[in-house]
Design a protein around this motif. Sequence first.
Motif, short mmCIF file in Angstrom:
data_model
loop_
_atom_site.label_atom_id
_atom_site.label_comp_id
_atom_site.label_asym_id
_atom_site.label_seq_id
_atom_site.Cartn_x
_atom_site.Cartn_y
_atom_site.Cartn_z
N TYR A 81 -5.20 5.74 8.00
CA TYR A 81 -6.21 5.04 7.04
C TYR A 81 -5.71 3.71 6.63
O TYR A 81 -6.08 2.78 6.44
N ALA A 82 -4.23 3.88 6.15
CA ALA A 82 -3.49 2.87 5.63
C ALA A 82 -3.24 1.60 6.42
O ALA A 82 -3.85 0.54 6.12
N LEU A 83 -2.88 1.75 7.77
CA LEU A 83 -2.69 1.12 8.72
C LEU A 83 -4.23 0.27 9.24
O LEU A 83 -4.42 -0.92 9.69
N LYS A 84 -5.03 1.02 9.45
CA LYS A 84 -6.45 0.54 9.90
C LYS A 84 -7.00 -0.42 8.82
O LYS A 84 -7.54 -1.21 8.90
N ALA A 85 -6.76 -0.05 7.64
CA ALA A 85 -7.40 -0.84 6.42
C ALA A 85 -6.46 -2.11 6.19
O ALA A 85 -7.10 -3.46 6.13
N LEU A 86 -5.30 -2.28 6.51
CA LEU A 86 -4.46 -3.43 6.84
C LEU A 86 -4.78 -4.11 7.68
O LEU A 86 -4.82 -5.43 7.65
N VAL A 107 0.86 -1.10 0.09
CA VAL A 107 -0.05 -0.13 -0.07
C VAL A 107 0.76 1.45 -0.09
O VAL A 107 2.09 1.16 0.42
N PHE A 108 0.40 2.37 -0.52
CA PHE A 108 1.08 3.50 -0.77
C PHE A 108 0.46 4.71 0.04
O PHE A 108 -0.86 4.69 0.17
N ARG A 109 1.17 5.46 0.86
CA ARG A 109 0.61 6.58 1.71
C ARG A 109 1.39 7.65 0.89
O ARG A 109 2.51 8.03 0.73
N MET A 110 0.18 8.50 0.16
CA MET A 110 0.91 9.67 -0.68
C MET A 110 -0.36 10.57 -1.01
O MET A 110 -1.73 10.16 -1.02
#
Length: 684
Positions: free
Chosen positions: A430-435, A409-412
């Motif tokens: 958002y990224a880590l919650k989704a993961l 996943v990308f954080r950008m």
Amino acid sequence: MHKLFYPESVVVYGVSNSPTNLGRTIIQNLEHFKFKGHIHAVGSESGDLNGRKIFPGLEEIEGIPDLAVILIPARSVPEALEACGEKGIRYAIIESGGFNEFGGQGLALQQQVMDIARKWGIRFVGPNCIGIINMENSLALPFSLLDASIFKKGSISIVSQSGGFVVDALHLLLSEKIGVNKVISMGNKLDFNENDYLEFLLSDPGTKIIVLYLENISDGRRLMSLAGKTGKPIIVLKANIGAESHQAAQFHTAALAGDDAVADAALKQACMHRVQNMQEMLDFAKIFSLPLLKGPNLAIISRSGGYAVMLADAVHRYGFRLAKMSDVFFDMVGAEARAGVIRMTNPLDLGDVFNVDFYLRLVERALQEETVDGLVFNHAIIFDTDVEPTHRLISSSMELAVKYGKPVVFRMLPIDEWLMHGPIFSEADYALKALSKSLTHYNKLQERDRSNKPGLITPPISSDQIVIRNSADVLDVLRAYGLSVADYELVNDLSECLRAAEKIGYPVALKTASKDIIHKTEAGGVRLNIENPEELERAFLAMHSATRKHRNKEDGGFLVQKMAPAGLEVFIGGKQDPEFGPVILFGLGGIFLEVLKDISMRIAPIDERVASEMIEEIKGHLLLKGFRGRQEADVSFLIKCLIRISQLLTDHSEIKNLDLNPLIVLEKGRGGMIVDAKMEIALS
């Protein structure tokens, strides 16, 4: 249901040449999406729509259309549906409003529609909906004009009770270049409901991810059963949160297991993923488009030191671990670095490495690490020359994710519109919650594959044997289900009371047995630790006077009960939920229940694994394990109690509410016992 989504011919009711006519818009959508089947238009008057004939009735149309779309005033819908039946049409979408959502005459029209549909064997969507979309065959039936050029076929299918949610969800997904497969606006779901659509989509090859928007649930147990049979992620936005039971003051269960709390527990138990808003829906849809995360170990690569720290914080917040990277990985980084300012750690700050094409090679090396379960890459376009390499980085990373079976996943912040695709998250959180949802889904599937169905016993008592006149009757039912209950006897007068205490053995407790007294202690209806006959006589006379107005000839009056040894007080509750059936709750007793409301909840029946989960889930579970010098409690006894109570609730749907409070759990190996319980039976 196949013909509903894959018709070879469609007839639209309610078409005219007027620029504001909504039936005309449906025809235009079919044309713009290039639907390859036959399209017929029916209107109140004959005419022509851009060279397409508008028929005054079905009788002039050759052949039998597979699907009718009806968008006319509600009062005319029964007549149109009757005509469809006579023509031989067996599927319809009723987009017209004006039925049960308005009550009164709308309810009568609704019944007419149902009667006609049953008469002819017609199955239908709606009423009061905006239709369906199937990107597999370009079927587009909403009455609002759609821009076919922005639609993209994907693997996400949407089922919604709200047309507005459908519109917003489509805008959100399509704006990030995320394709859809099928879209269903259910409306009032008078015939087909969410379970019917879900069952179809679970077997639909084009659908990999399912989004549900629900305001009420038609059959909760069927919903759970369907979800429990699939590996497809189901994302649920459940709105219209119900009020708690009006009996909350009488039963802890009723207060704690409000409608929404039950729905939340049920969705989680069935491995569905509940979201609270559209942003979460989008984020979960993104993450489930990738391979599932199969472990908690993450590699973090960042083009910014600050974001590396924020991502590390989020790793900790969501229960992940930072993977230990090999020397081979760090040697690869070191060979590209120029000024020696990069610390060889995870998270990895790329420092002075500005080569975006090198980043892709680094992503693959990270995915090759046996210790890495998934990768989060924080990226930013710093130079104009980064744009094209960034496009390659993202698209190629998606291919690598599939190749290695690990999510990337990308954080950008995607500053170019064409970068708005794939698993890009604007925030680290958002990224880590989704993961975390991806890992939860994977773990749940593994647990489900290992799980056995609850080993249910033959019901020891029939429903006609459950008659609750007093608290002794409740304890009789619990004892019949093999549950340990402190010895008790029901008595009417002082002499019976004294004989019962002598038989049971001091010390004893004396309680009113009246089912009408909810808060017994406050009413003077409980006395504990009575050591001898003299104390018992005084207690009995005082209680007899205090509770006189509540007693009657049937309730038996009083309960003499053996005092339970000291142990840990816990609570087990149960209720019948109108959407999901029997529900079981567990928590610590006393202040933990009254003030902290520290409980876990499941839909019954449950097995040993689920019972163990319920115990581990509450915040106070450490007290059961022997916290700060306390003896470890008999958890195996508690598991048995939870399973038996779930069996009782499953066997007897007439049990409306049940509270076991307290249940005393003793030290490991010594079991425990129920000392008080309340039960409410639904009136037949």
